[in-house]
Design an enzyme around this catalytic site. Structure first.
Site, PDB file in Angstrom:
ATOM      1  N   SER A 196       0.846  -1.191   0.000  1.00 17.31           N
ATOM      2  CA  SER A 196       0.000   0.000   0.000  1.00 17.31           C
ATOM      3  C   SER A 196       0.878   1.236   0.000  1.00 17.31           C
ATOM      4  CB  SER A 196      -0.898   0.022   1.239  1.00 17.31           C
ATOM      5  OG  SER A 196      -1.540   1.280   1.385  1.00 17.31           O
ATOM      6  N   TYR A 242      -1.402  -0.230  10.852  1.00 15.23           N
ATOM      7  CA  TYR A 242      -1.609  -0.583   9.441  1.00 15.23           C
ATOM      8  C   TYR A 242      -0.396  -0.200   8.604  1.00 15.23           C
ATOM      9  CZ  TYR A 242      -3.607  -0.690   4.748  1.00 15.23           C
ATOM     10  OH  TYR A 242      -3.832  -0.957   3.409  1.00 15.23           O
TER      11      TYR A 242
END
Length: 292
Positions: free
Chosen positions: A108, A134
């Site tokens: 990501s 995350y």
């Protein structure tokens, strides 16, 4: 197809078989938050499949509460990184035997603000920050990709990481983005213009899996379908090596491979997260693919 939700997995497999007229699409249970489940899935693949030409590590959880996996890891670090780390290592021999083969890790753009806290990977000492948890897991995806590529040099197995873009899936269910009336009525229309549907969102993974021009290309990071240099901390070779060593110990790979060459699972009910202190560690004509 390895999936946690077998009802959804079976439905997706049935749809793919119907559209492609390919009967060899199978739904298998796989929970990346359980090392026991990962071992069971890997054993099934090794027993049932002669080849694994492509492994797409696609599972993920984003900004969830301070949950723990079955083995005691932070849910985001455990699923997004450790689960894929263990699965990939368990299938490495099959991938090598099937070479040229490819591994694709879904990363990501969030990795650019990630930091690997080797003193507290599982958020047991500091206040839990779901956003940073995350980002740490996504940075781990890129570091893992680069270290694995280095370790696989000369084997014919390539590994690359990809940020697929912003895709309209249930990954953001914990973000609370559309929970207020304002965000639902005012922001949603604009948000829908910026995101891709799942079919378009899958194209970067498909590209990395089958593009002929990527034969032999390894250790790279792609933003959608364009190769880019990742964040500086993702280029830290020492951090990548340390992460590999810590991850190996956490998932039990250091306890494996006696003369049988088999992996040993951790003792039942025993948290691997509690055992380790990370701060102390220094495409083929016929393609068999696994999407986990």
């Amino acid at each position: 197809m390895g999936c946690r939700d077998m009802e959804k997995c079976e439905a997706a497999a049935k749809e793919i078989r119907g559209k492609t007229l390919n009967p060899h699409v199978y739904a298998c249970h796989l929970d990346l938050a359980s090392m026991k489940s990962i071992h069971q899935f890997a054993e099934r693949v090794k027993q049932d499949e002669q080849r694994v030409d492509i492994l797409i590590n696609n599972a993920g959880v984003m900004r969830c509460p301070a949950w723990k996996t079955e083995d005691g890891f932070d849910m985001q670090f455990g699923v997004n990184h450790l689960g894929h780390f263990l699965l990939t290592n368990l299938l490495l021999d099959k991938l090598k035997d099937s070479a040229p083969s490819r591994v694709i890790n879904l990363a990501s753009l969030a990795h650019i603000v990630g930091k690997i806290d080797f003193d507290d990977l599982n958020w047991e000492k500091k206040k839990f920050d779901t956003k940073q948890a995350y980002c740490q897991s996504k940075l781990a995806n890129v570091l893992f990709t680069r270290e694995l590529a280095k370790r696989l040099e000369g084997t014919g197995v390539t590994v690359n990481a990809v940020h697929p873009g912003v895709v309209a899936t249930e990954l953001g269910r914990h973000t609370g983005l559309h929970q207020s009336q304002f965000s639902s009525s005012v922001l949603s229309p604009f948000f829908s213009l910026l995101v891709k549907g799942p079919e378009l969102g899958s194209q970067p993974s498909v590209y990395l899996a089958v593009a002929e021009e990527l034969e032999g290309v390894t250790g790279r990071y792609y933003d959608v379908m364009t190769e880019k240099e990742p964040a500086p901390q993702a280029l830290d070779e020492e951090a990548a090596r340390m992460l590999w060593e810590v991850s190996s110990r956490l998932v039990g790979l250091e306890e494996e491979r006696g003369q049988t060459g088999k992996m040993n699972t951790p003792a039942e009910g025993q948290s691997k997260a509690a055992q380790a202190n990370p701060a102390q560690t220094s495409p083929a004509p016929a393609v068999r693919g696994v999407v986990a």
